[in-house]
Scaffold this motif. Structure first.
Motif, PDB file in Angstrom:
ATOM      1  N   HIS A   1       0.836  -1.173   0.000  1.00  7.64           N
ATOM      2  CA  HIS A   1       0.000   0.000   0.000  1.00  7.64           C
ATOM      3  C   HIS A   1       0.881   1.236   0.000  1.00  7.64           C
ATOM      4  O   HIS A   1       2.069   1.158   0.245  1.00  7.64           O
ATOM      5  CB  HIS A   1      -0.951  -0.024   1.190  1.00  7.64           C
ATOM      6  N   ALA A   2       0.290   2.366  -0.264  1.00  8.71           N
ATOM      7  CA  ALA A   2       1.022   3.622  -0.287  1.00  8.71           C
ATOM      8  C   ALA A   2       0.296   4.646   0.571  1.00  8.71           C
ATOM      9  O   ALA A   2      -0.919   4.608   0.700  1.00  8.71           O
ATOM     10  CB  ALA A   2       1.142   4.141  -1.713  1.00  8.71           C
ATOM     11  N   VAL A   3       1.072   5.550   1.152  1.00  8.32           N
ATOM     12  CA  VAL A   3       0.514   6.617   1.968  1.00  8.32           C
ATOM     13  C   VAL A   3       1.121   7.929   1.499  1.00  8.32           C
ATOM     14  O   VAL A   3       2.331   8.029   1.326  1.00  8.32           O
ATOM     15  CB  VAL A   3       0.834   6.405   3.468  1.00  8.32           C
ATOM     16  N   LEU A   4       0.292   8.912   1.298  1.00  3.13           N
ATOM     17  CA  LEU A   4       0.745  10.245   0.934  1.00  3.13           C
ATOM     18  C   LEU A   4       0.407  11.172   2.093  1.00  3.13           C
ATOM     19  O   LEU A   4      -0.764  11.435   2.364  1.00  3.13           O
ATOM     20  CB  LEU A   4       0.058  10.725  -0.351  1.00  3.13           C
ATOM     21  N   ASN A   5       1.427  11.632   2.802  1.00  2.00           N
ATOM     22  CA  ASN A   5       1.223  12.532   3.936  1.00  2.00           C
ATOM     23  C   ASN A   5       1.271  13.969   3.440  1.00  2.00           C
ATOM     24  O   ASN A   5       2.254  14.395   2.853  1.00  2.00           O
ATOM     25  CB  ASN A   5       2.308  12.306   4.994  1.00  2.00           C
ATOM     26  N   LEU A   6       0.215  14.709   3.721  1.00  2.00           N
ATOM     27  CA  LEU A   6       0.126  16.096   3.277  1.00  2.00           C
ATOM     28  C   LEU A   6       0.622  17.060   4.347  1.00  2.00           C
ATOM     29  O   LEU A   6       0.880  18.226   4.053  1.00  2.00           O
ATOM     30  CB  LEU A   6      -1.313  16.429   2.885  1.00  2.00           C
ATOM     31  N   ASP A   7       0.731  16.614   5.558  1.00  2.00           N
ATOM     32  CA  ASP A   7       1.240  17.403   6.682  1.00  2.00           C
ATOM     33  C   ASP A   7       2.323  16.604   7.387  1.00  2.00           C
ATOM     34  O   ASP A   7       2.532  15.425   7.098  1.00  2.00           O
ATOM     35  CB  ASP A   7       0.112  17.714   7.679  1.00  2.00           C
ATOM     36  N   ASP A   8       2.997  17.235   8.343  1.00  2.00           N
ATOM     37  CA  ASP A   8       3.948  16.504   9.176  1.00  2.00           C
ATOM     38  C   ASP A   8       3.205  15.367   9.869  1.00  2.00           C
ATOM     39  O   ASP A   8       2.117  15.560  10.422  1.00  2.00           O
ATOM     40  CB  ASP A   8       4.578  17.422  10.220  1.00  2.00           C
ATOM     41  N   THR A   9       3.790  14.187   9.819  1.00  2.00           N
ATOM     42  CA  THR A   9       3.095  13.001  10.309  1.00  2.00           C
ATOM     43  C   THR A   9       4.071  12.080  11.024  1.00  2.00           C
ATOM     44  O   THR A   9       5.232  11.980  10.643  1.00  2.00           O
ATOM     45  CB  THR A   9       2.464  12.233   9.119  1.00  2.00           C
ATOM     46  N   ILE A  10       3.579  11.427  12.035  1.00  2.00           N
ATOM     47  CA  ILE A  10       4.333  10.371  12.710  1.00  2.00           C
ATOM     48  C   ILE A  10       3.501   9.100  12.588  1.00  2.00           C
ATOM     49  O   ILE A  10       2.307   9.114  12.869  1.00  2.00           O
ATOM     50  CB  ILE A  10       4.571  10.692  14.195  1.00  2.00           C
ATOM     51  N   ALA A  11       4.140   8.034  12.174  1.00  2.00           N
ATOM     52  CA  ALA A  11       3.434   6.757  12.041  1.00  2.00           C
ATOM     53  C   ALA A  11       4.055   5.736  12.982  1.00  2.00           C
ATOM     54  O   ALA A  11       5.272   5.615  13.072  1.00  2.00           O
ATOM     55  CB  ALA A  11       3.527   6.256  10.608  1.00  2.00           C
ATOM     56  N   VAL A  12       3.220   5.031  13.681  1.00  2.00           N
ATOM     57  CA  VAL A  12       3.661   3.908  14.511  1.00  2.00           C
ATOM     58  C   VAL A  12       2.974   2.686  13.942  1.00  2.00           C
ATOM     59  O   VAL A  12       1.747   2.605  13.919  1.00  2.00           O
ATOM     60  CB  VAL A  12       3.288   4.110  15.997  1.00  2.00           C
ATOM     61  N   THR A  13       3.762   1.754  13.455  1.00  2.00           N
ATOM     62  CA  THR A  13       3.188   0.573  12.823  1.00  2.00           C
ATOM     63  C   THR A  13       3.235  -0.602  13.777  1.00  2.00           C
ATOM     64  O   THR A  13       3.982  -0.614  14.755  1.00  2.00           O
ATOM     65  CB  THR A  13       3.944   0.221  11.532  1.00  2.00           C
ATOM     66  N   GLN A  14       2.468  -1.612  13.461  1.00  4.09           N
ATOM     67  CA  GLN A  14       2.421  -2.788  14.317  1.00  4.09           C
ATOM     68  C   GLN A  14       3.655  -3.679  14.164  1.00  4.09           C
ATOM     69  O   GLN A  14       3.866  -4.589  14.936  1.00  4.09           O
ATOM     70  CB  GLN A  14       1.168  -3.594  14.028  1.00  4.09           C
ATOM     71  N   ASN A  15       4.486  -3.417  13.173  1.00 12.76           N
ATOM     72  CA  ASN A  15       5.656  -4.262  12.956  1.00 12.76           C
ATOM     73  C   ASN A  15       6.948  -3.559  13.376  1.00 12.76           C
ATOM     74  O   ASN A  15       7.980  -3.732  12.760  1.00 12.76           O
ATOM     75  CB  ASN A  15       5.731  -4.728  11.501  1.00 12.76           C
ATOM     76  N   PHE A  16       6.880  -2.800  14.439  1.00 14.00           N
ATOM     77  CA  PHE A  16       8.046  -2.100  14.971  1.00 14.00           C
ATOM     78  C   PHE A  16       8.764  -2.994  15.966  1.00 14.00           C
ATOM     79  O   PHE A  16       8.146  -3.594  16.846  1.00 14.00           O
ATOM     80  CB  PHE A  16       7.609  -0.801  15.664  1.00 14.00           C
ATOM     81  N   CYS A  17      10.071  -3.090  15.832  1.00  9.63           N
ATOM     82  CA  CYS A  17      10.870  -3.890  16.757  1.00  9.63           C
ATOM     83  C   CYS A  17      12.057  -3.070  17.215  1.00  9.63           C
ATOM     84  O   CYS A  17      12.754  -2.459  16.414  1.00  9.63           O
ATOM     85  CB  CYS A  17      11.350  -5.172  16.080  1.00  9.63           C
ATOM     86  N   SER A  18      12.281  -3.065  18.517  1.00 15.20           N
ATOM     87  CA  SER A  18      13.441  -2.393  19.095  1.00 15.20           C
ATOM     88  C   SER A  18      14.013  -3.310  20.176  1.00 15.20           C
ATOM     89  O   SER A  18      13.451  -4.350  20.493  1.00 15.20           O
ATOM     90  CB  SER A  18      13.037  -1.053  19.708  1.00 15.20           C
ATOM     91  N   ARG A  19      15.112  -2.896  20.739  1.00 15.22           N
ATOM     92  CA  ARG A  19      15.681  -3.682  21.834  1.00 15.22           C
ATOM     93  C   ARG A  19      14.719  -3.749  23.016  1.00 15.22           C
ATOM     94  O   ARG A  19      14.684  -4.729  23.738  1.00 15.22           O
ATOM     95  CB  ARG A  19      17.012  -3.086  22.279  1.00 15.22           C
ATOM     96  N   THR A  20      13.917  -2.697  23.184  1.00 17.87           N
ATOM     97  CA  THR A  20      12.989  -2.631  24.305  1.00 17.87           C
ATOM     98  C   THR A  20      11.869  -3.663  24.196  1.00 17.87           C
ATOM     99  O   THR A  20      11.483  -4.272  25.187  1.00 17.87           O
ATOM    100  CB  THR A  20      12.374  -1.218  24.406  1.00 17.87           C
ATOM    101  N   ASN A  21      11.345  -3.865  22.989  1.00 13.80           N
ATOM    102  CA  ASN A  21      10.220  -4.795  22.840  1.00 13.80           C
ATOM    103  C   ASN A  21      10.611  -6.092  22.132  1.00 13.80           C
ATOM    104  O   ASN A  21       9.743  -6.858  21.714  1.00 13.80           O
ATOM    105  CB  ASN A  21       9.063  -4.112  22.099  1.00 13.80           C
ATOM    106  N   PHE A  22      11.911  -6.363  22.026  1.00 17.74           N
ATOM    107  CA  PHE A  22      12.375  -7.516  21.258  1.00 17.74           C
ATOM    108  C   PHE A  22      11.788  -8.839  21.751  1.00 17.74           C
ATOM    109  O   PHE A  22      11.367  -9.670  20.943  1.00 17.74           O
ATOM    110  CB  PHE A  22      13.906  -7.611  21.256  1.00 17.74           C
ATOM    111  N   VAL A  23      11.741  -9.053  23.046  1.00 19.25           N
ATOM    112  CA  VAL A  23      11.263 -10.341  23.572  1.00 19.25           C
ATOM    113  C   VAL A  23       9.841 -10.626  23.090  1.00 19.25           C
ATOM    114  O   VAL A  23       9.545 -11.714  22.579  1.00 19.25           O
ATOM    115  CB  VAL A  23      11.357 -10.387  25.114  1.00 19.25           C
ATOM    116  N   GLY A  24       8.960  -9.655  23.224  1.00 21.26           N
ATOM    117  CA  GLY A  24       7.584  -9.846  22.780  1.00 21.26           C
ATOM    118  C   GLY A  24       7.473 -10.022  21.282  1.00 21.26           C
ATOM    119  O   GLY A  24       6.721 -10.869  20.789  1.00 21.26           O
TER     120      GLY A  24
END
Length: 90
Positions: A1-24
């Motif tokens: 899919h594609a997203v066109l942001n017309l303003d400043d935008t922050i997106a948090v997706t369900q497939n984010f992985c960091s050291r903090t949430n790695f175990v889960g």
């Protein structure tokens, strides 16, 4: 899919992985996306070996056996004709 942001935008997706949430993320991925999890583990070996080791330790602690892909050990490492050691498993 594609997203066109017309303003400043922050997106948090369900497939984010960091050291903090790695175990889960690891536990969810290995169960819900087993083939992708093998690829994820190979990439972790290359770029974040400490997280790859943590993933393997979580598997061992939980008694989780990853489904090996063709030509690979259960831990995600590719088989080699020069090595016969298969004791390294998840």
């Amino acid at each position: 899919h594609a997203v066109l942001n017309l303003d400043d935008t922050i997106a948090v997706t369900q497939n984010f992985c960091s050291r903090t949430n790695f175990v889960g993320v690891w536990k969810s991925t290995r169960k819900g996306r087993p083939r992708m999890c093998n690829k994820f583990l190979r990439e972790l070996d290359t770029h974040y070996p400490d997280l790859a080791a943590l993933g393997r330790k979580l598997n061992e602690d939980d008694g989780w056996k990853m489904k090996p892909r063709k030509g690979a050990h259960a831990d995600g490492h590719t088989t080699s004709s020069t090595s016969s050691d298969s004791s390294d498993s998840c």
